[in-house]
Design a protein around this motif. Sequence first.
Motif, PDB file in Angstrom:
ATOM      1  N   THR A  67       0.831  -1.209   0.000  1.00 48.55           N
ATOM      2  CA  THR A  67       0.000   0.000   0.000  1.00 48.55           C
ATOM      3  C   THR A  67       0.861   1.252   0.000  1.00 48.55           C
ATOM      4  OG1 THR A  67      -1.688  -1.225   1.239  1.00 48.55           O
ATOM      5  CG2 THR A  67      -1.933   1.161   1.144  1.00 48.55           C
ATOM      6  N   ALA A  68       1.968   1.209   0.733  1.00 48.59           N
ATOM      7  CA  ALA A  68       2.866   2.370   0.765  1.00 48.59           C
ATOM      8  C   ALA A  68       3.411   2.668  -0.629  1.00 48.59           C
ATOM      9  CB  ALA A  68       4.015   2.113   1.737  1.00 48.59           C
ATOM     10  N   LEU A  69       3.792   1.638  -1.360  1.00 51.68           N
ATOM     11  CA  LEU A  69       4.328   1.870  -2.712  1.00 51.68           C
ATOM     12  C   LEU A  69       3.248   2.349  -3.671  1.00 51.68           C
ATOM     13  CD1 LEU A  69       6.823   0.200  -1.548  1.00 51.68           C
ATOM     14  CD2 LEU A  69       7.267  -0.276  -3.960  1.00 51.68           C
ATOM     15  N   ILE A  70       2.035   1.864  -3.492  1.00 53.92           N
ATOM     16  CA  ILE A  70       0.934   2.349  -4.327  1.00 53.92           C
ATOM     17  C   ILE A  70       0.686   3.832  -4.063  1.00 53.92           C
ATOM     18  CG2 ILE A  70      -1.550   2.150  -4.743  1.00 53.92           C
ATOM     19  CD1 ILE A  70      -1.214  -0.885  -4.194  1.00 53.92           C
ATOM     20  N   VAL A  71       0.715   4.216  -2.793  1.00 55.20           N
ATOM     21  CA  VAL A  71       0.542   5.636  -2.440  1.00 55.20           C
ATOM     22  C   VAL A  71       1.668   6.483  -3.044  1.00 55.20           C
ATOM     23  CG1 VAL A  71       0.572   7.286  -0.516  1.00 55.20           C
ATOM     24  CG2 VAL A  71      -0.797   5.196  -0.354  1.00 55.20           C
ATOM     25  N   LEU A  72       2.869   5.913  -3.117  1.00 51.14           N
ATOM     26  CA  LEU A  72       3.999   6.624  -3.727  1.00 51.14           C
ATOM     27  C   LEU A  72       3.866   6.751  -5.241  1.00 51.14           C
ATOM     28  CD1 LEU A  72       6.977   5.125  -1.686  1.00 51.14           C
ATOM     29  CD2 LEU A  72       6.232   7.516  -1.656  1.00 51.14           C
ATOM     30  N   GLY A  73       2.908   6.008  -5.822  1.00 50.44           N
ATOM     31  CA  GLY A  73       2.651   6.158  -7.246  1.00 50.44           C
ATOM     32  C   GLY A  73       3.121   5.016  -8.121  1.00 50.44           C
ATOM     33  N   TYR A  74       3.578   3.905  -7.517  1.00 51.39           N
ATOM     34  CA  TYR A  74       4.052   2.778  -8.312  1.00 51.39           C
ATOM     35  C   TYR A  74       2.878   1.881  -8.707  1.00 51.39           C
ATOM     36  CZ  TYR A  74       8.595   4.425  -6.952  1.00 51.39           C
ATOM     37  OH  TYR A  74       9.695   5.224  -6.776  1.00 51.39           O
ATOM     38  N   PRO A  75       2.841   1.373  -9.937  1.00 48.43           N
ATOM     39  CA  PRO A  75       1.721   0.561 -10.417  1.00 48.43           C
ATOM     40  C   PRO A  75       1.580  -0.738  -9.614  1.00 48.43           C
ATOM     41  CG  PRO A  75       3.111   1.284 -12.245  1.00 48.43           C
ATOM     42  CD  PRO A  75       3.850   1.598 -10.986  1.00 48.43           C
ATOM     43  N   MET A  76       0.354  -1.083  -9.309  1.00 46.75           N
ATOM     44  CA  MET A  76       0.092  -2.283  -8.522  1.00 46.75           C
ATOM     45  C   MET A  76       0.645  -3.531  -9.205  1.00 46.75           C
ATOM     46  SD  MET A  76      -3.582  -3.619  -7.030  1.00 46.75           S
ATOM     47  CE  MET A  76      -4.000  -1.972  -6.489  1.00 46.75           C
ATOM     48  N   ASP A  77       0.476  -3.617 -10.511  1.00 46.88           N
ATOM     49  CA  ASP A  77       0.947  -4.796 -11.239  1.00 46.88           C
ATOM     50  C   ASP A  77       2.465  -4.973 -11.107  1.00 46.88           C
ATOM     51  OD1 ASP A  77      -1.580  -5.395 -12.046  1.00 46.88           O
ATOM     52  OD2 ASP A  77      -1.407  -4.424 -14.006  1.00 46.88           O
ATOM     53  N   GLU A  78       3.181  -3.858 -11.119  1.00 44.82           N
ATOM     54  CA  GLU A  78       4.634  -3.928 -10.976  1.00 44.82           C
ATOM     55  C   GLU A  78       5.023  -4.394  -9.581  1.00 44.82           C
ATOM     56  OE1 GLU A  78       8.649  -1.143 -11.470  1.00 44.82           O
ATOM     57  OE2 GLU A  78       6.659  -0.224 -11.602  1.00 44.82           O
ATOM     58  N   ILE A  79       4.346  -3.865  -8.554  1.00 48.27           N
ATOM     59  CA  ILE A  79       4.683  -4.202  -7.170  1.00 48.27           C
ATOM     60  C   ILE A  79       4.449  -5.678  -6.888  1.00 48.27           C
ATOM     61  CG2 ILE A  79       4.230  -3.680  -4.739  1.00 48.27           C
ATOM     62  CD1 ILE A  79       3.066  -0.965  -5.793  1.00 48.27           C
ATOM     63  N   PHE A  80       3.312  -6.209  -7.377  1.00 48.08           N
ATOM     64  CA  PHE A  80       2.966  -7.598  -7.093  1.00 48.08           C
ATOM     65  C   PHE A  80       3.948  -8.585  -7.732  1.00 48.08           C
ATOM     66  CE2 PHE A  80      -1.482  -6.159  -6.057  1.00 48.08           C
ATOM     67  CZ  PHE A  80      -1.435  -6.590  -4.737  1.00 48.08           C
ATOM     68  N   GLN A  81       4.728  -8.133  -8.693  1.00 45.90           N
ATOM     69  CA  GLN A  81       5.761  -9.001  -9.275  1.00 45.90           C
ATOM     70  C   GLN A  81       6.818  -9.392  -8.242  1.00 45.90           C
ATOM     71  OE1 GLN A  81       7.601  -7.735 -13.036  1.00 45.90           O
ATOM     72  NE2 GLN A  81       5.991  -6.190 -13.209  1.00 45.90           N
ATOM     73  N   TYR A  82       6.994  -8.526  -7.228  1.00 44.16           N
ATOM     74  CA  TYR A  82       8.130  -8.679  -6.314  1.00 44.16           C
ATOM     75  C   TYR A  82       7.751  -9.167  -4.920  1.00 44.16           C
ATOM     76  CZ  TYR A  82      10.116  -5.723  -9.979  1.00 44.16           C
ATOM     77  OH  TYR A  82      10.516  -5.216 -11.185  1.00 44.16           O
ATOM     78  N   THR A  83       6.462  -9.327  -4.616  1.00 44.00           N
ATOM     79  CA  THR A  83       6.092  -9.698  -3.246  1.00 44.00           C
ATOM     80  C   THR A  83       6.611 -11.090  -2.863  1.00 44.00           C
ATOM     81  OG1 THR A  83       3.925 -10.445  -4.047  1.00 44.00           O
ATOM     82  CG2 THR A  83       4.065  -8.211  -3.145  1.00 44.00           C
ATOM     83  N   SER A  84       6.766 -11.974  -3.847  1.00 41.99           N
ATOM     84  CA  SER A  84       7.265 -13.324  -3.544  1.00 41.99           C
ATOM     85  C   SER A  84       8.735 -13.314  -3.126  1.00 41.99           C
ATOM     86  CB  SER A  84       7.081 -14.239  -4.756  1.00 41.99           C
ATOM     87  OG  SER A  84       7.845 -13.779  -5.854  1.00 41.99           O
ATOM     88  N   THR A  85       9.433 -12.179  -3.353  1.00 46.84           N
ATOM     89  CA  THR A  85      10.859 -12.089  -2.997  1.00 46.84           C
ATOM     90  C   THR A  85      11.079 -11.504  -1.606  1.00 46.84           C
ATOM     91  OG1 THR A  85      11.179  -9.844  -3.906  1.00 46.84           O
ATOM     92  CG2 THR A  85      11.380 -11.702  -5.443  1.00 46.84           C
ATOM     93  N   LEU A  86      10.009 -11.083  -0.939  1.00 43.48           N
ATOM     94  CA  LEU A  86      10.157 -10.436   0.364  1.00 43.48           C
ATOM     95  C   LEU A  86      10.752 -11.397   1.393  1.00 43.48           C
ATOM     96  CD1 LEU A  86       6.800  -8.423   0.594  1.00 43.48           C
ATOM     97  CD2 LEU A  86       9.097  -7.495   0.223  1.00 43.48           C
ATOM     98  N   LYS A  87      11.693 -10.876   2.170  1.00 45.00           N
ATOM     99  CA  LYS A  87      12.341 -11.671   3.208  1.00 45.00           C
ATOM    100  C   LYS A  87      12.195 -10.981   4.550  1.00 45.00           C
ATOM    101  CE  LYS A  87      15.792 -13.664   0.085  1.00 45.00           C
ATOM    102  NZ  LYS A  87      17.240 -13.812  -0.222  1.00 45.00           N
ATOM    103  N   LEU A  88      12.001 -11.777   5.581  1.00 47.79           N
ATOM    104  CA  LEU A  88      11.861 -11.233   6.928  1.00 47.79           C
ATOM    105  C   LEU A  88      13.204 -10.722   7.441  1.00 47.79           C
ATOM    106  CD1 LEU A  88       9.557 -13.972   8.458  1.00 47.79           C
ATOM    107  CD2 LEU A  88       8.900 -11.608   8.001  1.00 47.79           C
ATOM    108  N   PRO A  89      13.195  -9.652   8.228  1.00 47.70           N
ATOM    109  CA  PRO A  89      14.450  -9.160   8.815  1.00 47.70           C
ATOM    110  C   PRO A  89      14.969 -10.095   9.900  1.00 47.70           C
ATOM    111  CG  PRO A  89      12.580  -7.874   9.601  1.00 47.70           C
ATOM    112  CD  PRO A  89      12.050  -8.793   8.545  1.00 47.70           C
TER     113      PRO A  89
END
Length: 478
Positions: free
Chosen positions: A291-313
């Motif tokens: 949601t933060a990236l969408i608010v910053l103006g990045y396309p939802m389709d582009e963001i969802f490409q990368y959610t599978s790469t998220l790693k926990l700190p």
Amino acid sequence: MLLLMELLKDWPCTVSGGEFRTPVMGITENSSKVKEGFIFVARKGTHDDGTFYIEEAIGRGASVVIIDRMDLTVFPADVPVVIVPECRKFLSYASARLAGNPSKRLKVIAVTGTNGKTTVTHFIGQLLKRVGVRAAVIGTTGFFIDSVKTKCEIPHMTTLPPEYLHPLLGICEEEGVTHVVLEASSLGLSRNRLDHCEIDIGIVLNIGNDHYDEHGGKRAYLNAKKQLVQMAKTIIVNLDDEQCVQLVENALVRLVYFGQDSSAGFHVSDERLELTVLGHYNKMNAMAAVTALIVLGYPMDEIFQYTSTLKLPEGRLQQLERDGVKVFVDYAHTPDALQAVLHTLSNFCYGRLITVFGCGGERDRGKRSEMGELAVLYSSSVIVTSDNPRSEKPLAIIEDIMKGFGGDCSVVEAILDRKNAIRKAIFSAAPGDIVLIAGKGHEKTQHTANGLFPFSDYKEAEHALLEKTVLDLKYEKE
């Protein structure tokens, strides 16, 4: 560098003694950090009074002293003493000015919530990197640029004091960083650490009861959180948390909601949100980041490409595995966080779930028995141990925890020494079992009445797993 008169021209104050045109090079409220030409802020704290250290600060080169009380009877010779309405607010203002107000030129995202701040800030940092943005993350686990931990001299705090924060934002700007994501703790907000830091997006994740005691009650805690709502230009809110929704009522800024319900602007049922991290709560954390990236103006389709790469700190469901035994190290130190982690692990545990945990001293006592009850509810066996007791007696904390299950339960054992508790849990685990070590996560020290001592749950678990393997092999040979 600024002249004292330039720094004070827009600030209500009274100046006594010294030269009004004195040049100032920096500011601190810690007398041991004073350098030549620094302003020393002699603030009265909870346990100490800065006025006791004025002489030391001047000896180290302080050229100006700031106070917010009229009871200073002896004024230092040839050094301006400035009386301001509130030291903390002036420290924040002056830190920003002396650093050149870098937050005005950066995109700043601040995340608050009882649980999940660290994970969400790192998720946002990782997604920004994926879309080609140079971003920094500042918070509990340190300072990161482009997801790489960067060495710098800052205290180990969730939200940095302004004398550290604004110079660090200046370093970010020098390094070509354009976006900064930081954790906004309730204590940091209440102590004016983020005043004079321009915040573009604020995120309100959830509200628990872990810090009521530190703030003097629920109302003060909520008021601290509400400060972020008043500071940010846009607020992202968890629609599933009723207290979060109430917190932003009548807010005069743009509100964007996320949650499970389809009425949320962005909801977690969206099938495109692919994740490899465990737990529904981490799905919510990921949605907050998206949601933060969408608010910053990045396309939802582009963001969802990368959610599978998220790693926990570090220290968030951090996993070790050896000989079929899985060990998870997690920072969960509140009832909500512990329940979320236990629920997640219990859903894919095919053997026994063994939980090792304790509660920190000088923190909300009411949560202790609740966490004890939750641990027993989800676990096959529980070892209650010492966490960061601080000045409290570790045994007294353990007794408070054990009240959650009546103090007498066959699946519960109390082992005061945390190292021994971890070893006992891992040594008792068989292939298919899961051991959860909760409460300290990424921390590398144990805080006791005698001071800070090196201690890492992850390293202790690593050593115990190796030792268990060696002993098992020995028994097999025999």
